[in-house]
Design a protein around this motif. Sequence first.
Motif, PDB file in Angstrom:
ATOM      1  N   UNK A   1      -3.895   7.897  -2.281  1.00  0.00           N
ATOM      2  CA  UNK A   1      -2.931   8.779  -1.604  1.00  0.00           C
ATOM      3  C   UNK A   1      -3.589   9.465  -0.413  1.00  0.00           C
ATOM      4  N   UNK A   2      -4.837   9.898  -0.585  1.00  0.00           N
ATOM      5  CA  UNK A   2      -5.569  10.523   0.514  1.00  0.00           C
ATOM      6  C   UNK A   2      -5.763   9.551   1.674  1.00  0.00           C
ATOM      7  N   UNK A   3      -6.108   8.298   1.362  1.00  0.00           N
ATOM      8  CA  UNK A   3      -6.262   7.284   2.402  1.00  0.00           C
ATOM      9  C   UNK A   3      -4.937   6.988   3.087  1.00  0.00           C
ATOM     10  N   UNK A   4      -3.864   6.917   2.312  1.00  0.00           N
ATOM     11  CA  UNK A   4      -2.548   6.648   2.885  1.00  0.00           C
ATOM     12  C   UNK A   4      -2.124   7.757   3.845  1.00  0.00           C
ATOM     13  N   UNK A   5      -2.347   9.014   3.444  1.00  0.00           N
ATOM     14  CA  UNK A   5      -2.002  10.134   4.324  1.00  0.00           C
ATOM     15  C   UNK A   5      -2.836  10.118   5.603  1.00  0.00           C
TER      16      UNK A   5
ATOM     17  N   UNK B   1      -4.057   7.416   7.071  1.00  0.00           N
ATOM     18  CA  UNK B   1      -3.539   6.348   7.916  1.00  0.00           C
ATOM     19  C   UNK B   1      -2.228   6.754   8.579  1.00  0.00           C
ATOM     20  N   UNK B   2      -1.375   7.503   7.861  1.00  0.00           N
ATOM     21  CA  UNK B   2      -0.122   7.975   8.460  1.00  0.00           C
ATOM     22  C   UNK B   2      -0.372   8.957   9.594  1.00  0.00           C
TER      23      UNK B   2
ATOM     24  N   UNK C   1       2.299  -2.583   6.884  1.00  0.00           N
ATOM     25  CA  UNK C   1       2.169  -1.141   6.715  1.00  0.00           C
ATOM     26  C   UNK C   1       1.209  -0.875   5.551  1.00  0.00           C
ATOM     27  N   UNK C   2      -0.053  -0.635   5.882  1.00  0.00           N
ATOM     28  CA  UNK C   2      -1.068  -0.468   4.846  1.00  0.00           C
ATOM     29  C   UNK C   2      -0.870   0.819   4.060  1.00  0.00           C
ATOM     30  N   UNK C   3      -0.371   1.876   4.712  1.00  0.00           N
ATOM     31  CA  UNK C   3      -0.186   3.144   4.003  1.00  0.00           C
ATOM     32  C   UNK C   3       0.826   3.006   2.871  1.00  0.00           C
TER      33      UNK C   3
ATOM     34  N   UNK D   1       1.518   0.210   1.288  1.00  0.00           N
ATOM     35  CA  UNK D   1       0.888  -0.645   0.268  1.00  0.00           C
ATOM     36  C   UNK D   1      -0.037   0.180  -0.618  1.00  0.00           C
ATOM     37  N   UNK D   2      -0.834   1.058  -0.003  1.00  0.00           N
ATOM     38  CA  UNK D   2      -1.749   1.897  -0.771  1.00  0.00           C
ATOM     39  C   UNK D   2      -0.985   2.863  -1.678  1.00  0.00           C
ATOM     40  N   UNK D   3       0.133   3.386  -1.193  1.00  0.00           N
ATOM     41  CA  UNK D   3       0.936   4.277  -2.032  1.00  0.00           C
ATOM     42  C   UNK D   3       1.502   3.539  -3.243  1.00  0.00           C
ATOM     43  N   UNK D   4       1.949   2.297  -3.026  1.00  0.00           N
ATOM     44  CA  UNK D   4       2.486   1.513  -4.155  1.00  0.00           C
ATOM     45  C   UNK D   4       1.386   1.205  -5.173  1.00  0.00           C
TER      46      UNK D   4
END
Length: 310
Positions: A144-148, A150-151, A220-222, A224-227
């Motif tokens: 989640x931290x990585x996804x945020x 990237x966003x 959209x990698x963010x 994908x990471x969230x899923x």
Amino acid sequence: MTPLLTGLAFAAGLFLCFAGVDGMIRKKGREDRSTLSLRDRLDGMFQSTEQWGAQLRAASPRAGKLTLAEKLSRADLKLRTSEWMLVRIAILVVLAGITLLWRGISPHFVIATLVGWFGPVVYLRWRQSRRLKAFNDQLGDTLVMMSNALKSGYSMAQALDVVANRASAPISQEFDRVVKEVNLGAGIEESLARLVRRTESADLDMVATAIAINRKIGGNLSEILEAISETIRERVRIKGEMRTMTAQARGSGYMITGLPIVLGVFMYFVTPQYFAPMVSNPIGIGLLVFAGIFLGLGQFIMSRIAQVEV
């Protein structure tokens, strides 16, 4: 005669020249070794055993068995390979020496020797499993931290750096190593593959594969990471529920396995005359060996029954 003497003189001159050069090289090597600490010299004795593993990892980051240095790193033990081997040898010598002075050459001496040599290995694996569990428990929040990140417009390398600086150990330590490898010129996919090798985390392997595919085909990698994060969190929750539901079965297995051992040790110290035939008579020793084998087999079966794969 003159050509022969000339040839001999020339050969002697070449020999003295090469001997002088060799002496200078040896002197330089001794001077270099003299500057090394005792810790570096001991560690150098074990480097040759690690070279094959290093060459294999260079060919494929996920191939081959783990080297001893990687096992120590996975357990978060700040020891070199030489120091770990010296610790094992020291424990072996101390336990074997105390038992030898106490009981002489006896089954106690054999048991103490086995415990002294294999006990540190059991401790090392316990630390590895505990650290892996902590790593997997933190992985969902880390994604989640990585996804945020990237966003927010960060690159993948910057998102990894955010995890290394803001997450808690042990996941911050492992991602900090990935960031350092990337800064030294390694590819992100290769560094993540080494991380998967060090941790042997199935969840992280799924993350590394998703990142590698995304960097090749895009997307959209963010999201994908969230899923993946949601999947990992759900898996961790279900594992916790399964451990709670199987706690009684695991406790019963430990109780059934440990009770005969505790009872045998108690009888050995409280009524040694009654228990003496079990350790002095070949038939008694054979019965103890068979009992240990069947106790281990029973514990293995109980643990497999209580284990639920999620």
